[in-house]
Scaffold this motif. Structure first.
Motif, PDB file in Angstrom:
ATOM      1  N   GLU A 138      -0.813 -11.288  -8.527  1.00 60.48           N
ATOM      2  CA  GLU A 138      -1.061 -10.264  -7.520  1.00 60.48           C
ATOM      3  C   GLU A 138      -2.054 -10.737  -6.462  1.00 60.48           C
ATOM      4  O   GLU A 138      -1.929 -10.398  -5.285  1.00 60.48           O
ATOM      5  CB  GLU A 138      -1.588  -8.982  -8.179  1.00 60.48           C
ATOM      6  CG  GLU A 138      -0.506  -8.070  -8.713  1.00 60.48           C
ATOM      7  CD  GLU A 138       0.413  -7.566  -7.601  1.00 60.48           C
ATOM      8  OE1 GLU A 138      -0.072  -7.245  -6.498  1.00 60.48           O
ATOM      9  OE2 GLU A 138       1.626  -7.522  -7.830  1.00 60.48           O
ATOM     10  N   SER A 142      -0.945 -10.726  -2.642  1.00 55.23           N
ATOM     11  CA  SER A 142      -1.648  -9.890  -1.670  1.00 55.23           C
ATOM     12  C   SER A 142      -2.202 -10.719  -0.524  1.00 55.23           C
ATOM     13  O   SER A 142      -2.188 -10.302   0.639  1.00 55.23           O
ATOM     14  CB  SER A 142      -2.783  -9.108  -2.350  1.00 55.23           C
ATOM     15  OG  SER A 142      -3.813  -9.973  -2.785  1.00 55.23           O
ATOM     16  N   HIS A 150       3.278  -7.881   5.838  1.00 55.86           N
ATOM     17  CA  HIS A 150       3.761  -7.163   4.659  1.00 55.86           C
ATOM     18  C   HIS A 150       5.268  -7.253   4.478  1.00 55.86           C
ATOM     19  O   HIS A 150       5.785  -6.933   3.402  1.00 55.86           O
ATOM     20  CB  HIS A 150       3.325  -5.695   4.734  1.00 55.86           C
ATOM     21  CG  HIS A 150       1.840  -5.520   4.616  1.00 55.86           C
ATOM     22  ND1 HIS A 150       1.209  -4.331   4.900  1.00 55.86           N
ATOM     23  CD2 HIS A 150       0.861  -6.397   4.253  1.00 55.86           C
ATOM     24  CE1 HIS A 150      -0.094  -4.472   4.716  1.00 55.86           C
ATOM     25  NE2 HIS A 150      -0.324  -5.718   4.334  1.00 55.86           N
ATOM     26  N   GLN A 310      -1.654  -3.082  -1.255  1.00 56.10           N
ATOM     27  CA  GLN A 310      -1.710  -4.365  -0.550  1.00 56.10           C
ATOM     28  C   GLN A 310      -2.963  -4.477   0.300  1.00 56.10           C
ATOM     29  O   GLN A 310      -3.432  -5.585   0.561  1.00 56.10           O
ATOM     30  CB  GLN A 310      -0.466  -4.545   0.320  1.00 56.10           C
ATOM     31  CG  GLN A 310       0.815  -4.708  -0.483  1.00 56.10           C
ATOM     32  CD  GLN A 310       2.007  -4.978   0.416  1.00 56.10           C
ATOM     33  OE1 GLN A 310       2.034  -4.587   1.585  1.00 56.10           O
ATOM     34  NE2 GLN A 310       3.018  -5.640  -0.136  1.00 56.10           N
ATOM     35  N   PHE A 313      -6.863  -5.995   1.200  1.00 58.59           N
ATOM     36  CA  PHE A 313      -6.442  -7.061   0.290  1.00 58.59           C
ATOM     37  C   PHE A 313      -7.616  -7.643  -0.486  1.00 58.59           C
ATOM     38  O   PHE A 313      -7.474  -8.011  -1.665  1.00 58.59           O
ATOM     39  CB  PHE A 313      -5.707  -8.153   1.079  1.00 58.59           C
ATOM     40  CG  PHE A 313      -6.621  -9.145   1.754  1.00 58.59           C
ATOM     41  CD1 PHE A 313      -6.859 -10.389   1.197  1.00 58.59           C
ATOM     42  CD2 PHE A 313      -7.245  -8.823   2.957  1.00 58.59           C
ATOM     43  CE1 PHE A 313      -7.695 -11.304   1.819  1.00 58.59           C
ATOM     44  CE2 PHE A 313      -8.072  -9.723   3.580  1.00 58.59           C
ATOM     45  CZ  PHE A 313      -8.309 -10.975   3.013  1.00 58.59           C
TER      46      PHE A 313
END
Length: 475
Positions: A138, A142, A150, A310, A313
């Motif tokens: 992750e 991210s 994104h 997200q 971040f």
């Protein structure tokens, strides 16, 4: 001179008090035990709570969270009274969970209890390996989405990350016992607060941003554009119960934690306080995160709550790194009882074998006075266990399903059945008495829940295996 003599006398007194009736020195307190409890209880299970609540809805979800917390606390305080037998204060010590069972029940129960306990402990190590890898992935994803946008394709492979996590655990596995990892346990407990608070804060921010409470009374809908099929709805609900069971399971290492406590006061009294503090603190986080996360995401709550964010971040990265650090320590809290048990058994079975009994010492030059002590058994077999754990994690990298199955298999026998059964034997509660009936009803109810949760989780694993490639972890 009198002050110096007084201080020396006080120091001698403290050492003598720490030296227990079996010749061992214990230094644990209610605070170190609480740290161990929080480290053991707050683990990867907390990340699945909003998803679990989403499967059950606004009524059953919160009730289930509180019910699991109460059952865990109640049976844990029963188990704490069984550390010494037959007298709770001055009786003979039981050093492990299995020793407690052996002191009151027969060989058959000892075998079955050991089988369940150590499979559950090992399963938790598998679950923690999967979760730690997911957190590292992750962080990579991210950062990719932040810098590339994104909408960018940011597929991340976690195979190498999982192998690295396993290598780190091989090093940490060489710590001699649970008492020697107290600092690591305290750090892990602090990290659990960090990612729980960040996850909760992110959920609050998302909830406030859309000015409405999402979710429904009965949870995820059946059919329609946003719904699921009726069978999947059923399996997911049962799997959610397993996730809750996993989130609250820690009784199988309670005795090992209690065995680190100094006395006076009596160990059972200290352990009950530590359990109250630890379970209460974790329940506050669980209910808050589970409910607010569901209010923020509604029926589309992600299986791992941190994967739903997200931005910002950097804050999401901090949360995932905190998860990683926490699981580095929590892994060892669950692994040390396994190491200790089989190493003691092997050393006793082959007392003349150098492989199991000869201690090697290596001095560490940069750390004056420090040294590493190990046997070849400890060095090799602990390494093999970590490697096998990592390989199984690579084969079955399914977060929610694995959590659910581990929770379902371990909750009823280790958290409910054996604590209740041993307590009734030690307290001489006779069949047919009011308390006997109440405890049996509790045991039967949790057995039904565990069986249903196991079925739902197995179905989830089977369905997931249709869409993955073995030894390939992707996000």
């Amino acid at each position: 001179m009198e002050d110096g003599g007084s201080l020396q006398s006080q120091a001698r007194t403290e050492i003598e008090m720490a030296e227990e009736d079996d010749g061992r020195t214990r230094t644990g307190t209610v605070w170190t035990a609480t740290a161990h409890v929080i480290t053991a209880v707050i683990g990867s299970g907390v990340l699945a709570l909003p998803w679990s609540v989403a499967q059950m809805g606004w009524i059953i979800g919160p009730i289930a969270l509180i019910a699991f917390a109460y059952v865990t606390y109640y049976t844990a305080i029963l188990l704490a009274d069984c550390y010494r037998t037959p007298d709770r204060v001055k009786g003979r010590r039981n050093y492990t969970y299995m020793d407690v069972v052996q002191s009151s029940l027969g060989p058959r129960d000892v075998f079955l209890c050991g089988l369940v306990q150590y499979i559950s402990l090992w399963g938790t190590m598998v679950g923690y390996t999967i979760t730690a890898t997911t957190s590292i992935m992750e962080v990579a994803r991210s950062n990719c989405n932040h810098y590339k946008g994104h909408d960018a394709s940011c597929s991340v492979s976690g195979t190498l990350y999982m192998i690295i996590f396993g290598l780190v655990q091989i090093v940490l596995s060489q710590f001699p016992s649970m008492e020697k990892i107290t600092l690591l346990s305290v750090l892990a407990a602090l990290m659990s607060f960090v990612y729980s608070i960040i996850g909760l804060s992110l959920c609050i921010a998302k909830f406030v941003s859309h000015h409405s409470v999402r979710g429904t009374i009965l949870g995820v809908k059946v059919g329609g554009v946003d719904g699921v099929s009726a069978p999947n709805r059923t399996w997911n609900t049962l799997q959610a119960l397993g996730n809750l069971a996993f989130a609250y399971t820690y009784s199988q290492i309670l005795i090992e934690i209690q065995d680190t406590l100094k006395s006076p006061p009596p160990e059972n009294r200290t352990m009950k306080r530590a359990t109250l503090y630890g379970v209460s603190i974790t329940t506050i986080f669980y209910v808050s995160l589970g409910c607010i996360g569901y209010a923020a995401f509604g029926n589309s709550s992600p299986g791992n709550i941190l994967t739903g964010f997200q931005e910002p971040f950097w804050l999401v990265d901090i949360a995932n790194i905190a998860v990683l650090i926490h699981l580095l320590g929590a892994y060892q809290v669950y692994a040390q009882p396994i190491y200790g048990k089989y190493e003691a058994w092997l050393a006793k079975k082959w007392p003349g074998s150098a492989f199991f009994n000869k201690v090697y010492t290596i001095e560490i030059p940069p750390l004056k006075g420090r040294e590493i002590r190990f046997t070849m058994c400890k060095l090799i077999l602990r390494t093999i266990i970590v490697i096998v754990t990592t390989v199984i994690s690579l084969m079955l990298p399914f977060f929610n399903s694995i959590m659910g199955l581990i929770g379902a298999l371990g909750f009823w026998p280790s958290t409910v059945y054996y604590p209740i059964t041993v307590y009734m034997v030690q307290a001489k509660i006779k069949r047919g008495q009011q308390k006997w009936v109440a405890l049996q009803c509790l045991s039967i109810a949790t057995l039904v829940v565990s069986v249903l949760a196991a079925i739902g989780s197995v179905v989830g694993i089977v369905q997931s295996l249709k869409h993955v490639t073995l030894f390939k972890v992707e996000l």
